[in-house]
Scaffold this motif. Structure first.
Motif, short mmCIF file in Angstrom:
data_model
loop_
_atom_site.label_atom_id
_atom_site.label_comp_id
_atom_site.label_asym_id
_atom_site.label_seq_id
_atom_site.Cartn_x
_atom_site.Cartn_y
_atom_site.Cartn_z
N HIS A 43 -54.28 -1.10 4.25
CA HIS A 43 -54.64 -1.79 3.01
C HIS A 43 -55.37 -3.09 3.33
CE1 HIS A 43 -54.15 -2.72 -1.27
NE2 HIS A 43 -53.74 -3.93 -0.92
N ALA A 44 -54.84 -3.86 4.27
CA ALA A 44 -55.46 -5.13 4.67
C ALA A 44 -56.79 -4.89 5.39
CB ALA A 44 -54.51 -5.93 5.54
N LYS A 45 -56.85 -3.90 6.28
CA LYS A 45 -58.07 -3.62 7.03
C LYS A 45 -59.18 -3.18 6.10
CE LYS A 45 -59.53 -3.61 10.92
NZ LYS A 45 -60.35 -4.75 11.43
N PHE A 46 -58.86 -2.32 5.13
CA PHE A 46 -59.88 -1.85 4.20
C PHE A 46 -60.43 -3.00 3.37
CE2 PHE A 46 -57.59 2.52 4.17
CZ PHE A 46 -58.11 2.81 5.42
N GLU A 47 -59.57 -3.93 2.99
CA GLU A 47 -60.05 -5.12 2.25
C GLU A 47 -61.00 -5.94 3.12
OE1 GLU A 47 -58.48 -8.93 -0.35
OE2 GLU A 47 -57.01 -7.58 0.56
N GLU A 48 -60.65 -6.12 4.38
CA GLU A 48 -61.53 -6.85 5.31
C GLU A 48 -62.90 -6.17 5.40
OE1 GLU A 48 -61.79 -6.97 10.11
OE2 GLU A 48 -59.81 -7.39 9.28
N LEU A 49 -62.88 -4.84 5.49
CA LEU A 49 -64.13 -4.10 5.63
C LEU A 49 -64.97 -4.14 4.35
CD1 LEU A 49 -62.84 -1.01 7.64
CD2 LEU A 49 -64.28 -2.86 8.50
N TYR A 50 -64.34 -4.01 3.18
CA TYR A 50 -65.15 -4.03 1.96
C TYR A 50 -65.66 -5.43 1.66
CZ TYR A 50 -61.34 -5.28 -1.42
OH TYR A 50 -60.32 -5.89 -2.14
N THR A 51 -64.92 -6.45 2.06
CA THR A 51 -65.41 -7.83 1.89
C THR A 51 -66.65 -8.05 2.76
OG1 THR A 51 -63.20 -8.61 1.34
CG2 THR A 51 -64.78 -10.27 2.10
N ASP A 52 -66.61 -7.55 3.98
CA ASP A 52 -67.77 -7.64 4.88
C ASP A 52 -68.95 -6.83 4.32
OD1 ASP A 52 -68.98 -8.29 7.60
OD2 ASP A 52 -69.07 -6.09 7.59
N ALA A 53 -68.68 -5.66 3.80
CA ALA A 53 -69.75 -4.83 3.24
C ALA A 53 -70.42 -5.52 2.06
CB ALA A 53 -69.20 -3.46 2.82
N ALA A 54 -69.66 -6.23 1.24
CA ALA A 54 -70.23 -6.96 0.10
C ALA A 54 -71.22 -8.02 0.57
CB ALA A 54 -69.12 -7.58 -0.74
N VAL A 55 -70.90 -8.70 1.66
CA VAL A 55 -71.81 -9.71 2.21
C VAL A 55 -73.08 -9.02 2.71
CG1 VAL A 55 -72.12 -11.39 4.08
CG2 VAL A 55 -69.96 -11.32 2.80
N LYS A 56 -72.93 -7.90 3.38
CA LYS A 56 -74.09 -7.17 3.90
C LYS A 56 -74.97 -6.65 2.77
CE LYS A 56 -72.46 -5.92 8.52
NZ LYS A 56 -71.45 -6.95 8.65
N ILE A 57 -74.37 -6.22 1.69
CA ILE A 57 -75.14 -5.76 0.53
C ILE A 57 -76.06 -6.89 0.05
CG2 ILE A 57 -74.92 -5.22 -1.94
CD1 ILE A 57 -72.35 -3.58 -1.09
N ASP A 58 -75.50 -8.08 -0.07
CA ASP A 58 -76.29 -9.22 -0.52
C ASP A 58 -77.37 -9.56 0.50
OD1 ASP A 58 -76.50 -11.13 -2.71
OD2 ASP A 58 -75.97 -12.65 -1.22
N ASP A 59 -77.05 -9.51 1.77
CA ASP A 59 -78.03 -9.80 2.83
C ASP A 59 -79.21 -8.83 2.77
OD1 ASP A 59 -76.47 -11.91 3.80
OD2 ASP A 59 -75.66 -10.75 5.48
N VAL A 60 -78.92 -7.55 2.60
CA VAL A 60 -79.98 -6.54 2.56
C VAL A 60 -80.85 -6.74 1.32
CG1 VAL A 60 -80.50 -4.06 2.38
CG2 VAL A 60 -78.72 -4.87 3.95
N ALA A 61 -80.22 -6.94 0.16
CA ALA A 61 -81.00 -7.15 -1.07
C ALA A 61 -81.88 -8.39 -0.96
CB ALA A 61 -80.05 -7.27 -2.27
N GLU A 62 -81.34 -9.45 -0.40
CA GLU A 62 -82.13 -10.67 -0.25
C GLU A 62 -83.26 -10.48 0.76
OE1 GLU A 62 -79.28 -13.79 0.46
OE2 GLU A 62 -78.77 -13.88 -1.68
N ARG A 63 -83.05 -9.67 1.79
CA ARG A 63 -84.12 -9.40 2.75
C ARG A 63 -85.24 -8.63 2.07
NH1 ARG A 63 -86.67 -11.92 6.31
NH2 ARG A 63 -88.19 -10.53 7.25
N ILE A 64 -84.89 -7.67 1.23
CA ILE A 64 -85.90 -6.91 0.48
C ILE A 64 -86.73 -7.87 -0.37
CG2 ILE A 64 -86.24 -5.20 -1.35
CD1 ILE A 64 -83.68 -3.79 -0.21
N LEU A 65 -86.07 -8.77 -1.06
CA LEU A 65 -86.79 -9.75 -1.88
C LEU A 65 -87.66 -10.67 -1.02
CD1 LEU A 65 -83.86 -10.59 -4.29
CD2 LEU A 65 -86.06 -9.57 -4.96
N THR A 66 -87.15 -11.06 0.14
CA THR A 66 -87.89 -11.95 1.03
C THR A 66 -89.21 -11.33 1.49
OG1 THR A 66 -85.85 -12.99 1.79
CG2 THR A 66 -87.75 -13.23 3.23
N ILE A 67 -89.20 -10.02 1.70
CA ILE A 67 -90.44 -9.36 2.14
C ILE A 67 -91.18 -8.74 0.95
CG2 ILE A 67 -89.69 -9.06 4.53
CD1 ILE A 67 -89.08 -6.11 3.89
N GLU A 68 -90.93 -9.31 -0.23
CA GLU A 68 -91.67 -9.04 -1.46
C GLU A 68 -91.45 -7.64 -2.03
OE1 GLU A 68 -95.72 -10.25 -0.80
OE2 GLU A 68 -95.11 -12.33 -0.46
N GLY A 69 -90.21 -7.16 -1.89
CA GLY A 69 -89.85 -5.88 -2.47
C GLY A 69 -88.88 -6.07 -3.62
#
Length: 146
Positions: free
Chosen positions: A40-66
């Motif tokens: 339960h604790a490990k899965f929370e750690e992993l989904y919290t990390d995934a949420a950060v990566k989601i934002d990073d990827v979306a912002e990278r797309i915007l940065t390269i004008e997508g």
């Protein structure tokens, strides 16, 4: 420089992360058994990390004008990671996470190579960071399964 190929692949990665995130949430909510507290604790750690990566990827797309995908309909239609439902046991959950990580890593390595070819250092660096971290996480998932 034309970034459309990179944008398209990053949008697949974004969709993959959204499905991975939701799979992790389901595992977190539905896990049962003797390993409940650990997983339960490990899965929370992993989904919290995934949420950060989601934002990073979306912002990278915007940065390269997508334009990043932003609907669940698009995520389900685009993702290469399958939606996983009603998993209650730890082994199935961890095995699914390992499979999802393999899929993410393959795409991230592909995007990194494309970024190198196009001289896109920002995308290359982002993928390198993701790859380094996820290879370790995948190793840990495999070790847990033994």
């Amino acid at each position: 420089m034309n970034n459309q190929e990179t944008i398209n692949k990053l949008n697949v990665l974004l969709a993959d992360y959204q499905i991975f995130y939701q799979n992790l949430r389901g595992f977190h909510w539905n896990i049962q058994g003797r390993l409940f507290f650990e997983l339960h604790a490990k899965f929370e750690e992993l989904y919290t990390d995934a949420a950060v990566k989601i934002d990073d990827v979306a912002e990278r797309i915007l940065t390269i004008e997508g334009l990043p995908l932003h609907t669940f309909e698009d995520y389900v239609a685009t993702s290469t990671i399958p939606v996983t439902k009603n998993v209650h046991d730890g082994e199935t959950a961890v095995r699914t996470i390992a499979d999802n990580l393999k899929e993410l890593l393959g795409l991230e390595k592909e995007i990194k190579e494309l970024a190198v070819e196009k001289g896109d250092g920002g995308t290359e660096d982002l993928m390198s960071d993701f790859i380094d971290e996820q290879e370790k996480t995948l190793w840990m998932m495999k070790a847990w399964l033994k």
